[in-house]
Design a protein around this motif. Structure first.
Motif, PDB file in Angstrom:
ATOM      1  N   LEU A 135      24.334  22.903  41.638  1.00 58.84           N
ATOM      2  CA  LEU A 135      25.351  23.276  40.655  1.00 58.84           C
ATOM      3  C   LEU A 135      26.194  24.436  41.185  1.00 58.84           C
ATOM      4  O   LEU A 135      27.413  24.441  41.098  1.00 58.84           O
ATOM      5  CB  LEU A 135      24.685  23.725  39.350  1.00 58.84           C
ATOM      6  CG  LEU A 135      24.486  22.679  38.261  1.00 58.84           C
ATOM      7  CD1 LEU A 135      23.782  23.320  37.071  1.00 58.84           C
ATOM      8  CD2 LEU A 135      25.816  22.092  37.825  1.00 58.84           C
ATOM      9  N   PHE A 136      25.496  25.409  41.755  1.00 57.74           N
ATOM     10  CA  PHE A 136      26.202  26.600  42.213  1.00 57.74           C
ATOM     11  C   PHE A 136      27.104  26.300  43.407  1.00 57.74           C
ATOM     12  O   PHE A 136      28.227  26.799  43.483  1.00 57.74           O
ATOM     13  CB  PHE A 136      25.193  27.700  42.565  1.00 57.74           C
ATOM     14  CG  PHE A 136      25.842  28.998  42.886  1.00 57.74           C
ATOM     15  CD1 PHE A 136      26.543  29.680  41.909  1.00 57.74           C
ATOM     16  CD2 PHE A 136      25.786  29.530  44.155  1.00 57.74           C
ATOM     17  CE1 PHE A 136      27.174  30.869  42.194  1.00 57.74           C
ATOM     18  CE2 PHE A 136      26.418  30.718  44.449  1.00 57.74           C
ATOM     19  CZ  PHE A 136      27.109  31.385  43.471  1.00 57.74           C
ATOM     20  N   LEU A 137      26.620  25.458  44.325  1.00 54.16           N
ATOM     21  CA  LEU A 137      27.446  25.114  45.479  1.00 54.16           C
ATOM     22  C   LEU A 137      28.668  24.309  45.040  1.00 54.16           C
ATOM     23  O   LEU A 137      29.794  24.566  45.469  1.00 54.16           O
ATOM     24  CB  LEU A 137      26.636  24.310  46.502  1.00 54.16           C
ATOM     25  CG  LEU A 137      25.577  25.094  47.278  1.00 54.16           C
ATOM     26  CD1 LEU A 137      24.795  24.166  48.186  1.00 54.16           C
ATOM     27  CD2 LEU A 137      26.235  26.214  48.095  1.00 54.16           C
ATOM     28  N   LEU A 138      28.441  23.352  44.140  1.00 57.40           N
ATOM     29  CA  LEU A 138      29.512  22.448  43.727  1.00 57.40           C
ATOM     30  C   LEU A 138      30.561  23.154  42.870  1.00 57.40           C
ATOM     31  O   LEU A 138      31.762  22.962  43.063  1.00 57.40           O
ATOM     32  CB  LEU A 138      28.907  21.260  42.970  1.00 57.40           C
ATOM     33  CG  LEU A 138      29.883  20.154  42.580  1.00 57.40           C
ATOM     34  CD1 LEU A 138      30.480  19.534  43.835  1.00 57.40           C
ATOM     35  CD2 LEU A 138      29.161  19.069  41.770  1.00 57.40           C
ATOM     36  N   PHE A 139      30.112  23.968  41.902  1.00 58.18           N
ATOM     37  CA  PHE A 139      31.060  24.551  40.957  1.00 58.18           C
ATOM     38  C   PHE A 139      31.331  26.042  41.191  1.00 58.18           C
ATOM     39  O   PHE A 139      32.090  26.657  40.463  1.00 58.18           O
ATOM     40  CB  PHE A 139      30.563  24.352  39.519  1.00 58.18           C
ATOM     41  CG  PHE A 139      30.520  22.917  39.096  1.00 58.18           C
ATOM     42  CD1 PHE A 139      31.683  22.237  38.737  1.00 58.18           C
ATOM     43  CD2 PHE A 139      29.318  22.230  39.060  1.00 58.18           C
ATOM     44  CE1 PHE A 139      31.643  20.906  38.348  1.00 58.18           C
ATOM     45  CE2 PHE A 139      29.264  20.896  38.672  1.00 58.18           C
ATOM     46  CZ  PHE A 139      30.433  20.240  38.320  1.00 58.18           C
ATOM     47  N   LEU A 143      25.642  36.447  47.051  1.00 59.34           N
ATOM     48  CA  LEU A 143      27.092  36.427  47.251  1.00 59.34           C
ATOM     49  C   LEU A 143      27.794  36.066  45.938  1.00 59.34           C
ATOM     50  O   LEU A 143      28.850  36.589  45.612  1.00 59.34           O
ATOM     51  CB  LEU A 143      27.415  35.383  48.323  1.00 59.34           C
ATOM     52  CG  LEU A 143      28.805  35.433  48.930  1.00 59.34           C
ATOM     53  CD1 LEU A 143      28.883  36.597  49.898  1.00 59.34           C
ATOM     54  CD2 LEU A 143      29.107  34.124  49.645  1.00 59.34           C
ATOM     55  N   GLY A 144      27.144  35.153  45.203  1.00 59.96           N
ATOM     56  CA  GLY A 144      27.731  34.658  43.956  1.00 59.96           C
ATOM     57  C   GLY A 144      28.050  35.766  42.972  1.00 59.96           C
ATOM     58  O   GLY A 144      29.001  35.666  42.198  1.00 59.96           O
ATOM     59  N   ILE A 145      27.263  36.845  42.995  1.00 59.26           N
ATOM     60  CA  ILE A 145      27.498  37.939  42.064  1.00 59.26           C
ATOM     61  C   ILE A 145      28.853  38.575  42.323  1.00 59.26           C
ATOM     62  O   ILE A 145      29.514  39.051  41.419  1.00 59.26           O
ATOM     63  CB  ILE A 145      26.376  38.994  42.199  1.00 59.26           C
ATOM     64  CG1 ILE A 145      25.071  38.380  41.729  1.00 59.26           C
ATOM     65  CG2 ILE A 145      26.693  40.246  41.388  1.00 59.26           C
ATOM     66  CD1 ILE A 145      23.900  39.287  41.844  1.00 59.26           C
ATOM     67  N   PRO A 196      30.663  25.717  33.947  1.00 64.45           N
ATOM     68  CA  PRO A 196      31.089  26.950  34.634  1.00 64.45           C
ATOM     69  C   PRO A 196      30.351  28.186  34.130  1.00 64.45           C
ATOM     70  O   PRO A 196      29.971  29.050  34.927  1.00 64.45           O
ATOM     71  CB  PRO A 196      32.577  27.066  34.291  1.00 64.45           C
ATOM     72  CG  PRO A 196      32.999  25.724  33.876  1.00 64.45           C
ATOM     73  CD  PRO A 196      31.806  24.996  33.374  1.00 64.45           C
ATOM     74  N   TYR A 197      30.124  28.272  32.828  1.00 64.59           N
ATOM     75  CA  TYR A 197      29.416  29.440  32.300  1.00 64.59           C
ATOM     76  C   TYR A 197      28.028  29.546  32.928  1.00 64.59           C
ATOM     77  O   TYR A 197      27.601  30.614  33.357  1.00 64.59           O
ATOM     78  CB  TYR A 197      29.283  29.345  30.776  1.00 64.59           C
ATOM     79  CG  TYR A 197      30.531  29.740  30.025  1.00 64.59           C
ATOM     80  CD1 TYR A 197      31.556  30.448  30.664  1.00 64.59           C
ATOM     81  CD2 TYR A 197      30.698  29.429  28.673  1.00 64.59           C
ATOM     82  CE1 TYR A 197      32.696  30.801  29.971  1.00 64.59           C
ATOM     83  CE2 TYR A 197      31.834  29.794  27.979  1.00 64.59           C
ATOM     84  CZ  TYR A 197      32.830  30.479  28.626  1.00 64.59           C
ATOM     85  OH  TYR A 197      33.961  30.843  27.943  1.00 64.59           O
ATOM     86  N   THR A 198      27.320  28.421  32.959  1.00 64.93           N
ATOM     87  CA  THR A 198      25.973  28.433  33.527  1.00 64.93           C
ATOM     88  C   THR A 198      26.019  28.794  35.012  1.00 64.93           C
ATOM     89  O   THR A 198      25.262  29.647  35.479  1.00 64.93           O
ATOM     90  CB  THR A 198      25.309  27.054  33.343  1.00 64.93           C
ATOM     91  OG1 THR A 198      25.351  26.715  31.960  1.00 64.93           O
ATOM     92  CG2 THR A 198      23.878  27.070  33.822  1.00 64.93           C
ATOM     93  N   VAL A 199      26.944  28.138  35.724  1.00 65.25           N
ATOM     94  CA  VAL A 199      27.029  28.354  37.168  1.00 65.25           C
ATOM     95  C   VAL A 199      27.260  29.828  37.487  1.00 65.25           C
ATOM     96  O   VAL A 199      26.607  30.396  38.361  1.00 65.25           O
ATOM     97  CB  VAL A 199      28.147  27.481  37.764  1.00 65.25           C
ATOM     98  CG1 VAL A 199      28.511  27.956  39.162  1.00 65.25           C
ATOM     99  CG2 VAL A 199      27.714  26.031  37.791  1.00 65.25           C
ATOM    100  N   PHE A 200      28.163  30.467  36.754  1.00 65.45           N
ATOM    101  CA  PHE A 200      28.473  31.853  37.094  1.00 65.45           C
ATOM    102  C   PHE A 200      27.496  32.845  36.474  1.00 65.45           C
ATOM    103  O   PHE A 200      27.533  34.037  36.787  1.00 65.45           O
ATOM    104  CB  PHE A 200      29.926  32.181  36.739  1.00 65.45           C
ATOM    105  CG  PHE A 200      30.879  31.610  37.753  1.00 65.45           C
ATOM    106  CD1 PHE A 200      31.166  32.304  38.918  1.00 65.45           C
ATOM    107  CD2 PHE A 200      31.439  30.343  37.581  1.00 65.45           C
ATOM    108  CE1 PHE A 200      32.001  31.765  39.877  1.00 65.45           C
ATOM    109  CE2 PHE A 200      32.271  29.798  38.536  1.00 65.45           C
ATOM    110  CZ  PHE A 200      32.557  30.511  39.695  1.00 65.45           C
ATOM    111  N   ALA A 201      26.599  32.357  35.599  1.00 65.12           N
ATOM    112  CA  ALA A 201      25.560  33.244  35.071  1.00 65.12           C
ATOM    113  C   ALA A 201      24.309  33.205  35.946  1.00 65.12           C
ATOM    114  O   ALA A 201      23.525  34.146  35.955  1.00 65.12           O
ATOM    115  CB  ALA A 201      25.210  32.850  33.638  1.00 65.12           C
TER     116      ALA A 201
END
Lengths: 275, 297
Positions: B21-25, A111-113, A143-148
């Protein structure tokens, strides 16, 4: 129409579009090496009559671009390493380990993609602010890491599924621990996929604009794209200088592209081909 | 091995860092945006629950949103009806094996790896009313009537941002199509050749139908990419002059970070998420039949 004529027409189309793709970039590189007199009329599209490398020296020294450049290098490197490590581990757990919510977690990352980053921007801004991270290096690296991570996990899980289990199995039977096995056996095997994912992460991080523009306000932590944008506003009449800044911002990605064009092409379409 | 890899301790260590990390941010902010969109909220004062009023306002009293939405759909249209056909044609020509095939592929793809900030700044200079390439060329041709101030004229500003958006990603879609065409078995083409089909016939009857899943992927990308467009337009016009080139992305950004309309801006942001989801599903539905036909070939 004979075959030969047809083929020539098709070839002409290819060449014309190649020119359309290249010409603006050619123009950028040449005007970054010219004085305003040449750019504004004396010599608009030719090669520079006088090659003004001074534009580059000036951009690096006066505009603070050197600082932005180093910041961007730092942001990109940390993001690539963190993303690579975190998604290699998560990808391993998602494909090799056995647990209940595996499919659900995988679904969340998929979903994140699809999340448009702007839809998370404001709350992200607030939470980073509350944590005291906004405006510093971590405030952008996170944020960069999370969205990568989602795309990186997609690329890596695709690869994990294709590698045989025999080597790990032998290692585990010999009494190798999970962490050592991951570090000394798995990581070397997944290197090619890790490279693909890293190229993707690097290009996106290096070129990113919206987060960098919103989450960083001081000059000290600014990235190259945002830096060049304000620089272009500040020196708006000095096209040679701005052009030099733009070329500097582009050089690392273009260099990587020319050195590894196949891998870069592969990594940028990886999401499309696998998804 | 099975026993080792089933231990909760290891699973937690491997998956939790990325997941938390992904859930939080990532996920939590997305949900928060959805919640904010239901409130009247300026970031400091109290939040008044409005229900769907913000969304209704988008289409009733907002003077700029309908135009921004229309602009984003023009961008969708240009992507689907100009960018994708050009990319597909290039991929089909290249995949037949022409001289310099790899060089062409490399060149078409160059703009994809360049930051949209640079692309935007570059095209701003191309469209510059005084010294821009375009107007210099127009003057050279002696067509003075067509010399516009492209980016500051309300009737040309938006279209001027569409051009680089299309230009930048032609190579990207070309490559996806190219990879798709290369993965089609050569058996089909050999059979067609034996039957005496021309190149044109094989393209229409074999390549395109078999490419249906890839075309779908590209259409979804073109669609979602256009609906969430931001960078290029932000750099080139920031939605101006007088909102003529706004898209929902730029409108939302300025509402959130210039005007502090946290609730209303969030509704615009969340609307973008929703329309991306719904329209992607519509495209998938439309392609379902085409894909079934493809598997029947």
């Amino acid at each position: 129409m004979t075959k030969k004529v047809k083929r020539s027409i098709l070839y002409l189309i290819l060449v014309l579009i190649a020119l359309t793709q290249l010409f603006p970039l050619y123009w950028l590189v040449t005007f970054s090496l010219k004085s305003n007199i040449e750019i504004f009329g004396a010599n608009v599209i030719g090669l520079p009559q006088e090659w003004r490398w001074d534009n580059y020296i000036e951009a690096f020294t006066t505009g603070g671009i050197f600082r932005y450049f180093m910041n961007s290098v730092l942001y990109s490197l940390v993001t690539v390493v963190m993303t690579g490590l975190l998604s290699a581990m998560a990808g391993y757990a998602l494909t090799r380990m056995h647990w209940k919510f595996r499919a659900l977690v995988f679904g969340i990352f998929t979903l994140g993609i699809m999340i448009p980053t702007q839809a998370a921007l404001l709350p992200l801004f607030q939470v980073l602010d509350k944590l005291g991270l906004k405006g510093g290096y971590l405030g952008l690296m996170i944020p960069y890491t999370v969205f990568a991570i989602p795309m990186s996990i997609m690329i890596l899980t695709g690869f994990y599924k294709g590698i045989p289990k025999e080597m790990e199995e032998a290692a585990y039977i010999d009494g190798c621990g999970v962490f050592r096995c991951f570090a000394s056996i798995i990581i070397p095997i997944i290197k090619p996929a890790l490279a693909t994912a890293s190229i993707f992460t690097f290009l996106n991080t290096w070129n990113e604009l919206m987060f960098a523009n919103t989450l960083v306000d001081s000059d000290k932590f600014r990235t190259l794209p945002v830096g060049i944008m304000s620089f272009a506003g500040q020196y708006s009449t000095d096209w040679g200088l701005i052009g030099a800044g733009m070329v500097i911002a582009t050089l690392p990605t273009i260099l990587i592209y020319f050195l590894l064009s196949n891998q870069v092409q592969e990594s940028l379409v990886a999401g499309a081909v696998k998804g | 091995m099975e026993r080792m890899l089933g231990k909760k301790k290891y699973i937690a260590v491997f998956v939790l860092p990325a997941l938390l990390l992904f859930l939080l941010f990532g996920i939590a902010p997305l949900i928060t945006t959805g919640v904010y969109s239901l409130f009247d909220y300026d970031g400091i004062g109290k939040m008044d629950f409005l229900g769907l009023d913000n969304y209704i306002e988008l289409f009733t009293t907002d003077r700029y949103f309908p135009r921004a939405l229309r602009n984003s759909f023009i961008l969708v249209g240009a992507s689907i009806f100009i960018q994708l056909p050009v990319s597909l044609a290039l991929a089909m020509i290249l995949s037949r094996g022409v001289k310099g095939e790899k060089a062409f592929r490399t060149i078409y793809f160059i703009p994809v790896v360049i930051s949209s900030m640079v692309i935007g700044q570059l095209w701003m200079k191309i469209f510059h009313s005084e010294y821009g390439l375009l107007n210099i060329f127009i003057r050279f041709l002696g067509m003075k009537d067509f010399e516009y101030s492209w980016l500051s004229n309300p009737s040309t500003a938006f279209l001027s941002t569409v051009v680089p958006s299309i230009w930048q990603y032609i190579g990207y879609h070309m490559l996806i199509f190219y990879a798709g065409i290369k993965s089609i078995s050569t058996d089909y083409y050999e059979a067609a050749k034996i039957d005496g089909a021309t190149n044109w016939q094989t393209s229409i009857k074999i390549t395109i139908p078999l490419l249906a899943p890839v075309i779908k992927t590209c259409m979804v990308f073109a669609l979602t990419g256009s609906l969430r467009a931001f960078d290029l337009i932000y750099v080139m016009t920031n939605g101006g002059p007088n909102h003529a080139s706004d898209v929902p992305g730029t409108l939302m950004y300025n509402n959130l970070f210039r005007k502090g309309l946290y609730g209303y801006g969030s509704a615009q942001a969340f609307f973008i998420v929703l329309e991306c989801l719904v329209l992607s599903l519509v495209i998938s539905k439309l392609f379902k039949r085409a894909e079934e036909n493809a598997s029947a070939i």
